[in-house]
Design a protein around this motif. Structure first.
Motif, mmCIF file in Angstrom:
data_model
loop_
_atom_site.group_PDB
_atom_site.id
_atom_site.type_symbol
_atom_site.label_atom_id
_atom_site.label_comp_id
_atom_site.label_asym_id
_atom_site.label_seq_id
_atom_site.Cartn_x
_atom_site.Cartn_y
_atom_site.Cartn_z
ATOM 1 N N GLY A 296 72.716 8.864 106.245
ATOM 2 C CA GLY A 296 71.653 8.011 106.750
ATOM 3 C C GLY A 296 71.858 6.569 106.337
ATOM 4 O O GLY A 296 71.698 5.647 107.146
ATOM 5 N N THR B 254 71.875 9.246 116.001
ATOM 6 C CA THR B 254 71.259 10.201 115.086
ATOM 7 C C THR B 254 71.983 11.530 115.091
ATOM 8 O O THR B 254 71.576 12.468 114.419
ATOM 9 N N ASP C 282 70.282 14.201 109.563
ATOM 10 C CA ASP C 282 69.199 15.187 109.533
ATOM 11 C C ASP C 282 67.934 14.569 110.118
ATOM 12 O O ASP C 282 67.888 13.371 110.410
ATOM 13 N N THR C 283 66.903 15.380 110.274
ATOM 14 C CA THR C 283 65.693 14.939 110.967
ATOM 15 C C THR C 283 65.093 13.695 110.342
ATOM 16 O O THR C 283 64.761 12.727 111.021
ATOM 17 N N GLU C 284 65.022 13.730 109.001
ATOM 18 C CA GLU C 284 64.351 12.630 108.318
ATOM 19 C C GLU C 284 65.096 11.314 108.492
ATOM 20 O O GLU C 284 64.529 10.295 108.871
ATOM 21 N N ASN C 285 66.447 11.387 108.253
ATOM 22 C CA ASN C 285 67.244 10.177 108.418
ATOM 23 C C ASN C 285 67.271 9.737 109.869
ATOM 24 O O ASN C 285 67.269 8.545 110.160
ATOM 25 N N ALA D 18 64.863 10.085 112.015
ATOM 26 C CA ALA D 18 63.589 9.418 112.290
ATOM 27 C C ALA D 18 63.624 7.985 111.774
ATOM 28 O O ALA D 18 63.149 7.058 112.445
ATOM 29 N N GLN D 19 64.214 7.835 110.603
ATOM 30 C CA GLN D 19 64.304 6.498 110.017
ATOM 31 C C GLN D 19 65.105 5.555 110.915
ATOM 32 O O GLN D 19 64.695 4.409 111.164
ATOM 33 N N ASN E 220 63.103 4.616 113.870
ATOM 34 C CA ASN E 220 62.099 3.605 113.528
ATOM 35 C C ASN E 220 62.699 2.197 113.554
ATOM 36 O O ASN E 220 62.092 1.269 114.067
ATOM 37 N N HIS F 210 63.729 11.898 120.630
ATOM 38 C CA HIS F 210 64.203 10.533 120.454
ATOM 39 C C HIS F 210 64.233 9.813 121.785
ATOM 40 O O HIS F 210 63.956 8.613 121.862
#
Ligand SMILES: Nc1ncnc2c1ncn2[C@@H]1O[C@H](COP(=O)(O)OP(=O)(O)O)[C@@H](O)[C@H]1O
Ligand SMILES: [Mg+2]
Lengths: 226, 807
Positions: A145, A169, A173-176, A178-179, A182, A203
């Motif tokens: 990430g 992406t 992973d999902t969290e990274n 999403a970051q 953003n 996305h």
């Protein structure tokens, strides 16, 4: 801002002919956030590379603003990329031997017009994606990430008119993921035009418009209601 | 290593043909250079060691410390009768003298004399130099009517017939009939001993030698001693000052040991550290060439390790796969080491072939006759293959087998060792190019110097000059010599014929004389004294600095029959002006110097440089004999073709003095002898350093191709980010330019120190100009750029989208 008219891309190798892009017509307006979706091998990367002028179409016209890019030679194209475009790749493509800071600085290394203090601009770009504290590290010392955020910093350090992101992406992973989304959204809100290839419908939903590809053709186009 | 190991090696070599060629070819060239140069070093360091008990033999040297004298330092000669006096004072002493030697006498057959290496030796000769005999015995030499000859001399004069008991006329001091009593094996190439015919040393001084035989201070032949061990030799040496004082006092003043010492030089060291002023240079040359050979091999090994590491990096994936498939670390290390040793063995074999092919070239360039001794070379190379193979394979083996399999398989890029690896590789380029640049500088300085001495101003024109040395032969009577000179003057094309006891190219008498300065205490400074006759200054045409040259119109110019004790006139050279304490050449004119033999200076000339460029010019004075001095060389100044002149002189000589072999040589060829050793060294150095540069380039080329290949993706990224092809090419070339430029920091001081030391061996030398350094740097940089340019340009043109897909 961008008009692709009747773009074709054929690969010929060892008597096998692959047509990666067929009759592509596409307009991208300034400030748009466009998502490209479609199964693997349908030509998404080829389209993005064509937009990024790192791949030349075998047919059709590519107008950027009022410039016909077909008229430019190699050196002019390189200059066009340096001044106008920002790239984000699925596999980050940071250079191992350079620090994060140096990698980010590469984003304006080939610009002749780079106004203002380069160091400040690099620092600002790293700040914006939240990796300033990793400036002196090497890519392999960072998480995926963080590496992708560094790659985004590199893409935006030159204030490009257009950001091209190929599955940014895909390796996260999902969290990274999403970051990263953003950050892209924030960039779009700040006025950047973005074209992004993605496999993730959620996305794609973040984008303002979405096109679907199949077998080298654009098969559907949908604009998100704002 | 098993069958699969071999297969894997073969495939990996044939898949990466270029790397294989670089890897093996580079190392092979390095090994070949090393082999040839170490053969040379072995040859040069083996002199006299072939003699039985060579380590017990010593050369007696005369060491002079005469203030203000050109005669300084150690000389490998002694007084003729020194051994006889030593035997009287040290009973039981084992020694021999060698009088003559190379072209020391002649064999007369059918009235025609042929120059041969005749040596007059003591009958104890074979107790020191135990030459292998083919027939007869060394003891036979005790008989003064007997001669021992070498195998090829026997064949030359007696063909296939048995030479034993046959007779031959040998002219040494005078022609005499000798009976052949034995044949010895030809002396090998690695000896400074030059003798093909041995005759007995007379018990009493031979005619013409009586006045100097026991004259302390004279040096006329070589004396050798044998001691059971170094201890005994040292003890003997310690007793020399006392011996010198006792025996030499009558000739050398009250305390002879203060100006003259007798020292012993182990014979095995005499070749590389000969006495006299040239001593340092020969050892330096051999050492330098040895170092070149060793460094070339080292560079080649470094390249091998470097390329092996680089290629191993590309094979990381294969290694990771093998690990996943269950290969253990030990097996992998064995595989890599096995591959490395095998590859080095292949390279060693190729190197052997290259050395065999290159040896004739080197022999021709260096005037050598080296051959590869397979009994030593083959086991040596096998050992080298093992050592280098293990050394070269160890790092890649360990590095690769340590790679965590997972990270290599997961990584999109082949591991290159990161920033540290890049630095290490840069360092290797720095080292190689540093050495290569140092070699280029060295070769440039060497060839500039050897060119310089060929063209430097000797004070006279060196072409169109023929020196007839045989005129000084004891077989030519004075009356005969005068007739010959007159006849020479009448030859068409001859401009002038001058006689003198020393001529261009040296040889002849080397006389020095102390010249007292009026009003100053002591015997005065020592000057070289040249005895000249009519025509000398016409033949050499020196530049007159002040005063005049000799002229028969002035009676005081002539030394012939000088009895009245009145001052006689001399001409001095510029160097003697300051030695004799004059402020300027003009001031010296008309001044009288010398004690018992007063001499008035009538002229000052620029130095006539007759000797090796390694030695400084001596302060010299010239004395004139109108009736040409005895035992003189004739110097012919001629115009026209050299060969025709030599032919005409030869015909004349054979008509007028058939009993003496003609020895006439052009000044050019005489001076060439001074330059030969340095010319050879220069050529060998050039070959060696050319190859070192080549190997350096191979290394750089390999690194560049490895690096551009490894950086394909990076190039793609940079181009995507807006770099033009020119930007990328600059980046790639610049990456190698930096270490090449840093290499100068290694090369310049190294070359400076080495070349300053080498040049110091010459009195007449070129300046160590910065141009050599700048030139070498430019050359190396150009070579480096050309080496990496093609690949860099190719890589820079690749389409970025292709590069990005490239793995
Ligand atoms: N350099 C190339 N040579 C030949 N075929 C290619 C090349 N690049 C892409 N292709 C082909 O073009 C098609 C589209 O590829 P790509 O744009 O990478 O697809 P996507 O990104 O949608 O997965 C594929 O069939 C691929 O095999
Ligand atoms: Mg793709």
């Amino acid at each position: 801002m961008i008009r692709l008219e009747n773009i074709q891309r054929r690969y010929v190798s060892d008597e096998v002919e692959t047509t990666a892009l067929k009759d592509i017509h596409l307009h991208v307006e300034a400030g748009e956030f466009l998502a490209i979706m479609g199964p693997s091998g349908c030509g998404k990367s080829t389209l993005l590379n064509t937009l990024g002028t790192v791949d030349r179409p075998t047919g059709g016209r590519y107008l950027f603003g009022d410039r016909d890019l077909a008229a430019l030679n190699e050196a002019d194209l390189a200059r066009f990329r340096a001044e106008t475009l920002g790239f984000v790749f699925q596999s980050f493509n940071l250079i191992d031997e350079l620090t994060i800071e140096e990698n980010v600085a590469l984003g304006i290394a080939y610009r002749r017009d780079a106004a203002g203090n380069r160091r400040d601009r690099v620092a600002a770009a790293m700040d914006r994606v939240g990796i300033a504290h990793r400036a002196r590290h090497f890519p392999h010392q960072l998480s995926g990430g963080q590496q992708q955020r560094a790659a985004i910093a590199r893409a935006i350090v030159g204030n490009p008119k257009l950001i091209l992101a190929d599955e940014p992406t895909g390796n996260l992973d999902t969290e990274n993921g999403a970051q990263v989304m953003n950050i892209l959204t924030a960039l779009n809100n700040a006025g950047a035009t973005i074209v992004m290839v993605t496999h993730s419908p959620s996305h794609a939903d973040i984008a303002t418009r979405r096109i679907d590809m199949l077998d080298g053709r654009i098969v559907a186009s949908a604009t998100r209601a704002i | 290593m098993n069958r699969f190991g071999f297969q894997s090696l073969y495939r990996s070599l044939s898949r990466h043909k270029l790397y294989a060629a670089l890897n093996i070819g580079g190392l092979a060239v390095g090994i070949a250079v090393f082999l040839i140069l170490s053969l040379f070093v072995r040859f040069e360091t083996s002199f006299e060691k072939w003699l039985p008990h060579a380590d017990e033999l010593y050369l007696v040297q005369s060491e002079w410390t005469v203030p203000d004298s050109p005669v300084q330092g150690a000389y490998p000669y002694t007084m003729s009768g020194l051994l006889e006096q030593m035997r009287e004072d040290f009973p039981g002493l084992l020694g021999t003298r060698i009088r003559g030697g190379e072209r020391g006498g002649s064999v007369i057959q059918g009235g025609v004399a042929t120059m041969e290496d005749v040596a007059q030796v003591d009958s104890s000769f074979f107790q020191l130099f135990n030459l292998p005999m083919l027939s007869g015995e060394g003891k036979a030499l005790a008989d003064p009517s007997v001669t021992l000859i070498s195998r090829s001399t026997a064949r030359k004069y007696f063909g296939d017939a048995n030479p034993l008991g046959r007779t031959m006329t040998i002219a040494f001091d005078e022609p005499k009939l000798y009976r052949v009593a034995g044949v010895f094996e030809d002396l090998p190439a690695n000896t400074d001993l030059k003798a093909s015919i041995l005759i007995n040393m007379p018990a009493t001084p031979p005619p013409g030698a009586a006045d100097y035989w026991f004259h302390w201070g004279s040096t006329s032949l070589r004396t050798y001693l044998r001691f059971p061990d170094a201890e005994a030799a040292r003890a003997f040496e310690k007793r020399m000052p006392e011996f010198v004082n006792r025996r030499g006092a009558a000739y050398l003043g009250e305390k002879p040991s203060e100006i003259m010492a007798i020292s012993l030089l182990p014979l095995t060291r005499a070749h590389l550290q000969p006495a006299g002023q040239e001593s340092a240079s020969r050892k330096l040359t051999v050492a330098a060439l040895g170092i070149v050979g060793l460094l070339t091999l080292l560079i080649a090994i470094v390249n091998y390790v470097n390329l092996a590491t680089a290629r191993a990096g590309l094979r990381a994936r294969e290694v990771a796969m093998r690990k996943v498939l269950g290969a253990d670390r030990g097996a992998l290390i064995r595989q890599f080491l096995g591959e490395a040793v095998l590859t080095v063995a292949v390279a060693a074999f190729l190197g052997l072939i290259l050395a065999e092919l290159g040896l004739p070239l080197v022999n021709a360039a260096g005037g050598l006759s080296l051959t590869l001794p397979y009994a030593i070379v083959v086991p040596g190379l096998l050992l080298l293959a093992l050592i280098v193979g293990v050394a070269a394979g160890f790092y890649p083996a360990l590095m690769l087998s340590r790679f965590p399999a997972a990270s290599v398989l997961a990584s999109a890029r082949s591991p290159g060792g990161g920033r540290a690896g890049t630095r290490a590789r840069e360092l290797l380029v720095v080292l190689q190019f540093g050495l290569a640049i140092a070699f280029i500088i060295g070769t440039m300085v060497l060839s500039a110097q050897t060119r310089h001495v060929r063209t430097s101003d000797l004070g006279f024109r060196r072409d169109g000059l023929l020196v007839v040395q045989s005129l000084a032969d004891s077989g030519v009577t004075e009356a005969q010599a005068r007739q010959i000179v007159t006849a020479l003057r009448a030859l068409p094309g001859v401009k002038a014929v001058g006689v003198s006891d020393t001529a261009a190219g040296g040889g002849g008498n080397n006389n020095t004389d102390s010249v007292a300065i009026p009003g100053r205490p002591g015997s005065g400074p020592s000057l070289r004294r040249l005895t000249i006759g009519p025509g000398f200054f016409e033949a050499y045409a020196p530049r007159l600095v002040a005063g005049r040259l000799f002229d028969d119109a002035y009676g005081a110019d002539n030394n012939s029959g000088w009895r009245d004790g009145l001052p006689r006139n001399i001409v001095i050279n510029r160097k003697a002006v300051s030695t004799l304490g004059f402020a300027s050449p003009e001031e010296a004119i008309g001044k009288t110097v010398g004690g018992k033999q007063p001499r008035t200076i009538v002229g000052v000339i620029d130095e006539l440089r007759f000797f090796t460029p390694r030695l400084p010019d001596d302060p010299t004075y010239y004395v004139y004999y109108r009736d040409s001095p005895g035992e003189s060389f004739a110097t012919i100044r001629y115009s026209g073709d050299a060969q025709a002149m030599e032919q005409a002189v030869g015909d004349l000589w054979r008509r007028m003095a058939p009993q003496v072999p003609l020895n006439a040589r052009t000044a050019d060829s005489l001076f060439n002898e001074f330059y030969q050793a340095d010319d050879r060294a220069t050529r060998l150095f050039a070959i060696g350093s050319g190859l070192a540069v080549l190997i350096g380039c191979v290394g750089l080329w390999g690194l560049a191709s490895f690096n551009t290949q490894r950086r394909v993706k990076e190039i793609g990224i940079r181009k995507t980010l807006g770099a033009s092809s020119t930007d990328v090419a600059k980046l790639l070339v610049g990456q190698f330019l930096r270490p090449v430029l840093i290499a100068n920091l290694v090369a310049w001081p190294l070359a400076f120190v080495a070349m300053r030391a080498w040049l110091a061996g010459f009195d007449d030398r070129v300046a160590l100009s910065p141009l050599f350094f700048i030139g070498a740097t430019l050359a190396a940089t150009l070579i480096a750029v050309l080496t990496v340019l093609a690949q860099s340009l190719r890589a820079s043109r690749a389409a970025p989208s292709w590069a990005l897909r490239h793995e």
